[in-house]
Design an enzyme around this catalytic site. Structure first.
Site, PDB file in Angstrom:
ATOM      1  N   HIS A 289       0.549  20.872 -26.114  1.00  0.00           N
ATOM      2  CA  HIS A 289       0.282  19.435 -26.166  1.00  0.00           C
ATOM      3  C   HIS A 289      -1.008  19.037 -26.875  1.00  0.00           C
ATOM      4  CE1 HIS A 289       3.650  19.191 -23.534  1.00  0.00           C
ATOM      5  NE2 HIS A 289       3.531  17.901 -23.349  1.00  0.00           N
TER       6      HIS A 289
ATOM      7  N   HIS B 161      -0.630  15.879 -29.104  1.00  0.00           N
ATOM      8  CA  HIS B 161      -1.302  14.590 -28.896  1.00  0.00           C
ATOM      9  C   HIS B 161      -2.070  14.173 -30.153  1.00  0.00           C
ATOM     10  CE1 HIS B 161      -1.174  15.234 -24.263  1.00  0.00           C
ATOM     11  NE2 HIS B 161      -0.125  14.556 -24.686  1.00  0.00           N
TER      12      HIS B 161
ATOM     13  N   GLU C 224      -3.649  18.013 -10.406  1.00  0.00           N
ATOM     14  CA  GLU C 224      -4.148  18.352 -11.735  1.00  0.00           C
ATOM     15  C   GLU C 224      -5.503  19.029 -11.748  1.00  0.00           C
ATOM     16  OE1 GLU C 224      -3.397  17.084 -16.131  1.00  0.00           O
ATOM     17  OE2 GLU C 224      -2.973  15.677 -14.557  1.00  0.00           O
TER      18      GLU C 224
ATOM     19  N   ARG D  48      -2.109  22.736 -13.146  1.00  0.00           N
ATOM     20  CA  ARG D  48      -1.259  21.715 -13.736  1.00  0.00           C
ATOM     21  C   ARG D  48      -1.529  21.567 -15.237  1.00  0.00           C
ATOM     22  NH1 ARG D  48       1.319  16.797 -10.239  1.00  0.00           N
ATOM     23  NH2 ARG D  48       2.421  15.871 -11.960  1.00  0.00           N
TER      24      ARG D  48
ATOM     25  N   HIS E  74       7.550  12.514 -29.319  1.00  0.00           N
ATOM     26  CA  HIS E  74       6.687  13.381 -28.516  1.00  0.00           C
ATOM     27  C   HIS E  74       7.203  14.823 -28.470  1.00  0.00           C
ATOM     28  CE1 HIS E  74       3.877  14.610 -25.446  1.00  0.00           C
ATOM     29  NE2 HIS E  74       4.873  14.978 -24.656  1.00  0.00           N
TER      30      HIS E  74
ATOM     31  N   LYS F 243       3.303  11.964 -10.585  1.00  0.00           N
ATOM     32  CA  LYS F 243       2.350  11.214 -11.404  1.00  0.00           C
ATOM     33  C   LYS F 243       3.005   9.909 -11.797  1.00  0.00           C
ATOM     34  CE  LYS F 243       0.052  14.573 -14.290  1.00  0.00           C
ATOM     35  NZ  LYS F 243      -0.351  14.700 -15.704  1.00  0.00           N
TER      36      LYS F 243
ATOM     37  N   ASN G 256       0.545  21.422 -20.044  1.00  0.00           N
ATOM     38  CA  ASN G 256       0.192  20.846 -21.348  1.00  0.00           C
ATOM     39  C   ASN G 256       0.289  21.870 -22.469  1.00  0.00           C
ATOM     40  OD1 ASN G 256      -0.325  18.107 -20.791  1.00  0.00           O
ATOM     41  ND2 ASN G 256      -2.165  18.731 -19.697  1.00  0.00           N
TER      42      ASN G 256
ATOM     43  N   LYS H 104       8.197  23.522 -13.204  1.00  0.00           N
ATOM     44  CA  LYS H 104       7.295  22.385 -12.991  1.00  0.00           C
ATOM     45  C   LYS H 104       6.911  22.277 -11.511  1.00  0.00           C
ATOM     46  CE  LYS H 104       5.794  17.819 -13.697  1.00  0.00           C
ATOM     47  NZ  LYS H 104       5.740  16.621 -14.489  1.00  0.00           N
TER      48      LYS H 104
ATOM     49  N   GLU I 198       9.962  19.425 -24.716  1.00  0.00           N
ATOM     50  CA  GLU I 198       9.331  19.748 -23.428  1.00  0.00           C
ATOM     51  C   GLU I 198       9.987  20.980 -22.815  1.00  0.00           C
ATOM     52  OE1 GLU I 198       6.623  18.718 -22.113  1.00  0.00           O
ATOM     53  OE2 GLU I 198       6.271  16.893 -23.255  1.00  0.00           O
TER      54      GLU I 198
ATOM     55  N   ARG J 251       0.818  -1.225   0.000  1.00  0.00           N
ATOM     56  CA  ARG J 251       0.000   0.000   0.000  1.00  0.00           C
ATOM     57  C   ARG J 251       0.849   1.272   0.000  1.00  0.00           C
ATOM     58  NH1 ARG J 251      -2.549  -3.373   3.444  1.00  0.00           N
ATOM     59  NH2 ARG J 251      -4.421  -4.318   2.587  1.00  0.00           N
TER      60      ARG J 251
HETATM   61  N1  LIG Z   1       4.856  11.155 -14.852  1.00  0.00           N
HETATM   62  C1  LIG Z   1       4.887  12.269 -15.548  1.00  0.00           C
HETATM   63  O1  LIG Z   1       4.592  13.347 -15.053  1.00  0.00           O
HETATM   64  C2  LIG Z   1       5.307  12.196 -16.988  1.00  0.00           C
HETATM   65  C3  LIG Z   1       5.567  13.381 -17.688  1.00  0.00           C
HETATM   66  C4  LIG Z   1       6.011  13.280 -18.993  1.00  0.00           C
HETATM   67  C5  LIG Z   1       6.175  12.038 -19.579  1.00  0.00           C
HETATM   68  N2  LIG Z   1       5.906  10.908 -18.882  1.00  0.00           N
HETATM   69  C6  LIG Z   1       6.102   9.586 -19.481  1.00  0.00           C
HETATM   70  O2  LIG Z   1       7.480   9.414 -19.720  1.00  0.00           O
HETATM   71  C7  LIG Z   1       7.660   8.528 -20.819  1.00  0.00           C
HETATM   72  C8  LIG Z   1       8.650   9.123 -21.768  1.00  0.00           C
HETATM   73  O3  LIG Z   1       9.869   9.320 -21.085  1.00  0.00           O
HETATM   74  P1  LIG Z   1      11.251   9.259 -21.854  1.00  0.00           P
HETATM   75  O4  LIG Z   1      11.194  10.181 -23.014  1.00  0.00           O
HETATM   76  O5  LIG Z   1      12.319   9.424 -20.847  1.00  0.00           O
HETATM   77  O6  LIG Z   1      11.209   7.803 -22.494  1.00  0.00           O
HETATM   78  P2  LIG Z   1      11.973   6.451 -22.097  1.00  0.00           P
HETATM   79  O7  LIG Z   1      11.918   6.227 -20.664  1.00  0.00           O
HETATM   80  O8  LIG Z   1      11.436   5.405 -23.006  1.00  0.00           O
HETATM   81  O9  LIG Z   1      13.482   6.770 -22.498  1.00  0.00           O
HETATM   82  C9  LIG Z   1      13.775   7.051 -23.838  1.00  0.00           C
HETATM   83  C10 LIG Z   1      14.873   6.130 -24.370  1.00  0.00           C
HETATM   84  O10 LIG Z   1      16.137   6.569 -23.862  1.00  0.00           O
HETATM   85  C11 LIG Z   1      16.818   5.499 -23.216  1.00  0.00           C
HETATM   86  N3  LIG Z   1      17.633   6.131 -22.193  1.00  0.00           N
HETATM   87  C12 LIG Z   1      17.209   6.785 -21.084  1.00  0.00           C
HETATM   88  N4  LIG Z   1      18.242   7.341 -20.457  1.00  0.00           N
HETATM   89  C13 LIG Z   1      19.353   7.048 -21.176  1.00  0.00           C
HETATM   90  C14 LIG Z   1      20.730   7.360 -21.041  1.00  0.00           C
HETATM   91  N5  LIG Z   1      21.177   8.151 -20.063  1.00  0.00           N
HETATM   92  N6  LIG Z   1      21.580   6.862 -21.952  1.00  0.00           N
HETATM   93  C15 LIG Z   1      21.135   6.089 -22.989  1.00  0.00           C
HETATM   94  N7  LIG Z   1      19.851   5.788 -23.182  1.00  0.00           N
HETATM   95  C16 LIG Z   1      18.961   6.269 -22.276  1.00  0.00           C
HETATM   96  C17 LIG Z   1      15.725   4.561 -22.775  1.00  0.00           C
HETATM   97  O11 LIG Z   1      16.218   3.251 -22.614  1.00  0.00           O
HETATM   98  C18 LIG Z   1      14.740   4.679 -23.929  1.00  0.00           C
HETATM   99  O12 LIG Z   1      15.143   3.868 -24.995  1.00  0.00           O
HETATM  100  C19 LIG Z   1       6.294   8.320 -21.432  1.00  0.00           C
HETATM  101  O13 LIG Z   1       5.809   7.051 -21.056  1.00  0.00           O
HETATM  102  C20 LIG Z   1       5.449   9.405 -20.807  1.00  0.00           C
HETATM  103  O14 LIG Z   1       4.094   9.049 -20.678  1.00  0.00           O
HETATM  104  C21 LIG Z   1       5.488  10.971 -17.588  1.00  0.00           C
END
Ligand SMILES: NC(=O)c1ccc[n+]([C@@H]2O[C@H](COP(=O)([O-])OP(=O)(O)OC[C@H]3O[C@@H](n4cnc5c(N)ncnc54)[C@H](O)[C@@H]3O)[C@@H](O)[C@H]2O)c1
Length: 351
Positions: A231, A235, A220, A224, A250, A136, A228, A210, A178, A114
């Site tokens: 976005h 999207h 949100e 928050r 993205h 999140k 976006n 942020k 971003e 939990r």
């Molecule tokens: N929780 C939130 O508030 C929030 C906000 C924005 C995005 N997200 C989520 O985050 C995800 C996208 O995140 P992302 O762009 O980091 O994608 P990701 O986690 O898939 O990483 C992108 C790629 O980079 C690689 N990678 C990461 N760090 C590396 C490093 N230092 N060296 C070499 N390779 C590396 C990963 O293995 C992957 O192939 C989505 O699922 C999205 O929904 C969440």
């Protein structure tokens, strides 16, 4: 290093930014009082994980790469591995990776026993400026992205900018899209100066923006939603390329979405030409293109994009955008589809 506090009462924590910040992990884990850890990570960052020292006995769990890892099946697998590792309520999960790893590990930590503590070591630019900060967590369903999740704040976030040295070029572009968004947010938007800052400062500036939004609006509401910015079209472009061809990351979609939002705001008389140019300048300074992809041009595609925008979960069934204006960026409801279509036609002329 630069320390940015996230003020959330008893759930407050620090985001630590800078080259070498990963060296602080041991101290942070000690601060949680944990006697054991599971490090959740991916192969792409295994080299960095080998250097990490949580200071307590730990096991390592590897996730598959990419969005497919963000599933409920992964949560079950992870929680079972936590149990097999003997993680107690007082122990800690350490997420080392991009947004996929921090979203999934955070969700697993939020539900195991939990809710147990977790620390994020964000290794992608997008993770550092966005995903790892704010609490999140969640996974995707076949029916949609991020449909299942909870708010669960980490105990700390480490944004080690040295770790970005292995990040692939396309992932840099993703994070920069971003980042560009943050140039227009806050009481005194950093504008074009953001792209000119040293990397640590850039990341810290985005994290400050942020966290100020998250502190004011943890779960949100209206505030928050400003995160976006850019976005709504982004999207729609992602959805359109998902079932209609094209290859857009993205952050690249967000870059296009930012210039689109500026052109729409100008059409609605909210901002002037100079401010539109500033959007192009910021996106350009981050090295991102903003032209509508060739396969998304024309009237039929524009109408399809408007259809996706009307379905955007943040749009609540009418056309809602986050738009710039005299008082800064804000949520604007009831935008006429005709104005959106005209702006998309105008976008077709952007280089
Ligand atoms: N929780 C939130 O508030 C929030 C906000 C924005 C995005 N997200 C989520 O985050 C995800 C996208 O995140 P992302 O762009 O980091 O994608 P990701 O986690 O898939 O990483 C992108 C790629 O980079 C690689 N990678 C990461 N760090 C590396 C490093 N230092 N060296 C070499 N390779 C590396 C990963 O293995 C992957 O192939 C989505 O699922 C999205 O929904 C969440």
């Amino acid at each position: 290093v630069i320390v940015v506090p996230v003020e959330l009462g008893t759930r407050s924590y620090d985001v630590v930014i800078g080259g070498g910040a990963r060296g602080l992990l041991r101290r942070l884990v000690a601060g949680t009082g944990a006697g054991r850890a599971v490090v959740v990570t991916q192969r792409s960052v295994e080299g960095w994980v080998r250097e990490l020292d949580p200071g307590v006995p730990f096991d390592v769990e590897l996730l598959d790469d990419g969005e497919a890892a963000k599933s409920l099946a992964t949560i079950e697998r992870l929680c079972r591995s936590f149990a097999a590792s003997g993680l107690a309520r007082s122990d800690v999960v350490v997420a080392v990776g991009g947004g996929v790893v921090t979203d999934v590990a955070g969700f697993a930590a939020a539900t195991f026993h939990r809710g147990i503590a977790y620390v994020n070591v964000a290794t992608s630019l997008l993770g550092q400026v966005d995903a790892a900060v704010g609490g999140k967590t969640g996974v995707n369903l076949p029916e949609g992205k991020n449909l299942v999740g909870v708010f669960w704040q980490p105990r700390a976030v480490l944004c080690d900018t040295d770790v970005l040295s292995t990040l692939p070029t396309r992932e840099w572009a993703c994070g920069r899209g971003e980042m560009a968004k943050y140039a227009f947010l806050g009481d005194e938007p950093p504008g074009a100066s953001l792209a000119a800052m040293p990397l640590d400062e850039q990341v810290a500036t985005c994290v400050r923006l942020k966290t100020s939004v998250v502190s004011a609006d943890e779960r949100e509401g209206a505030g928050r939603a400003l995160l976006n910015y850019g976005h709504t079209l982004a999207h729609a472009l992602e959805a359109a390329s998902f079932d209609g061809g094209g290859d857009l990351r993205h952050g690249e979609a967000v870059a296009i979405g930012l210039v689109f939002a500026a052109l729409l705001a100008r059409r609605l008389g909210r901002i002037d030409d100079r401010r539109v140019d500033e959007h192009r300048a910021v996106v350009g300074a981050f090295g991102l293109p903003w032209a509508l992809p060739a396969e998304r041009r024309g009237q039929a595609e524009a109408e399809r994009l408007v259809g996706f925008m009307a379905r955007d979960k943040k749009a609540a069934h009418d056309l809602t955008f986050v738009l710039d204006g005299p008082g800064g960026v804000e949520v604007v409801h009831g935008v006429e589809p005709a104005d959106v279509l005209a702006t998309l036609a105008e976008m077709g002329g952007e280089r």
